[in-house]
Design an enzyme around this catalytic site. Structure first.
Site, PDB file in Angstrom:
ATOM      1  N   LYS A 236       0.855  -1.187   0.000  1.00 13.82           N
ATOM      2  CA  LYS A 236       0.000   0.000   0.000  1.00 13.82           C
ATOM      3  C   LYS A 236       0.892   1.238   0.000  1.00 13.82           C
ATOM      4  O   LYS A 236       1.760   1.400   0.876  1.00 13.82           O
ATOM      5  CB  LYS A 236      -0.873  -0.028   1.254  1.00 13.82           C
TER       6      LYS A 236
HETATM    7  C1  E4P Z   1      -8.587   1.524   3.428  1.00 16.30           C
HETATM    8  O1  E4P Z   1      -7.700   0.839   2.957  1.00 16.30           O
HETATM    9  C2  E4P Z   1      -8.501   2.236   4.706  1.00 16.30           C
HETATM   10  O2  E4P Z   1      -7.865   1.401   5.636  1.00 16.30           O
HETATM   11  C3  E4P Z   1      -9.836   2.579   5.305  1.00 16.30           C
HETATM   12  O3  E4P Z   1     -10.920   2.227   4.495  1.00 16.30           O
HETATM   13  C4  E4P Z   1      -9.914   3.938   5.900  1.00 16.30           C
HETATM   14  O4  E4P Z   1     -11.173   4.156   6.448  1.00 16.30           O
HETATM   15  P1  E4P Z   1     -11.505   5.334   7.460  1.00 16.30           P
HETATM   16  O5  E4P Z   1     -11.692   6.595   6.675  1.00 16.30           O
HETATM   17  O6  E4P Z   1     -12.787   4.895   8.113  1.00 16.30           O
HETATM   18  O7  E4P Z   1     -10.344   5.429   8.414  1.00 16.30           O
END
Ligand code: E4P
Length: 215
Positions: A83
């Site tokens: 990522k």
């Molecule tokens: C995605 O890969 C992220 O980990 C996640 O969806 C972030 O979500 P949030 O905005 O609820 O922290």
């Protein structure tokens, strides 16, 4: 549509994976910090449970730092998906990793032009954050449909991974738009299976069955 779980909680991942509903997992530094467990150990544990892509995020700001971390993380398991932030350095790292056969997930994507660049960098996944758009009074779902439209125009292979999902309607609308993946908080995944009429219907069937068999 694929379902990824947005968590690093091993017990929860194990439990939900047993239902055959988990196609992959996404983690982020906040999720890992919350779990309170060592990052690499956690990713290793998740990869041993789930066969699909498991996103592990790099923390470096530069290409060199990102590649160094990505190389370490890739050693953990074959299904580790690196990522990367949607920045110029992240895009450069994405191109490099793509050319070396490594899966990538470009995160914190908030615009269609960013998503176009992510596709040009050859990413496996682009992660537009719907909920965080909604948080600032914009409609996060619009970005998903716009990216879908643009990607279809050019037969882009990068998969749209709808992230920052907060409720049922996000999932429903992403499915209607044709997002390839939704990454779902575990509590929401369980909630999605529930309907008051299903619960009520089971009760009615049970009572009728009991009555019929007590005669
Ligand atoms: C995605 O890969 C992220 O980990 C996640 O969806 C972030 O979500 P949030 O905005 O609820 O922290």
């Amino acid at each position: 549509m694929l379902f990824f779980l947005d968590t690093a909680d091993i017990k929860t991942i194990e439990k939900l994976n047993n239902y055959g509903l988990v196609d992959g997992v996404t983690t982020n530094p906040s999720i890992i910090a919350k779990s309170g467990v060592d990052f690499k150990q956690t990713i290793q544990a998740i990869c041993s449970i789930v066969k699909g892509p498991v996103s592990a995020e790099v923390m470096g700001d530069t290409f060199d730092e990102m590649i160094k971390e990505a190389n370490e993380l890739s050693k953990i398991a074959k299904n580790v998906c690196i990522k990367l932030p949607t920045t110029m350095e992240g895009l450069k790292a994405c191109r490099y990793l793509t050319d070396h056969g490594v899966q990538t997930n470009l995160t914190l994507c908030f615009s269609v032009t960013q998503a176009i660049m992510v596709a040009k960098a050859g990413a496996t996944f682009v992660s537009p954050f719907i909920g965080r758009w909604d948080d600032v009074s914009l409609n996060g779902l619009n970005i998903i449909s716009d990216i879908k439209k643009v990607y279809q125009n050019y037969n882009v292979k990068t998969k749209i991974l709808a992230a920052s999902i907060r409720h049922n309607v996000h999932v429903l609308e992403c499915a209607k738009i044709g997002a390839d993946v939704v990454t779902i908080p575990p509590a929401l995944l369980e909630k999605m299976s529930q309907h008051p009429l299903t619960t009520q219907g089971i009760e009615i069937f049970k009572n009728d069955w009991k009555l019929a068999n007590s005669k």
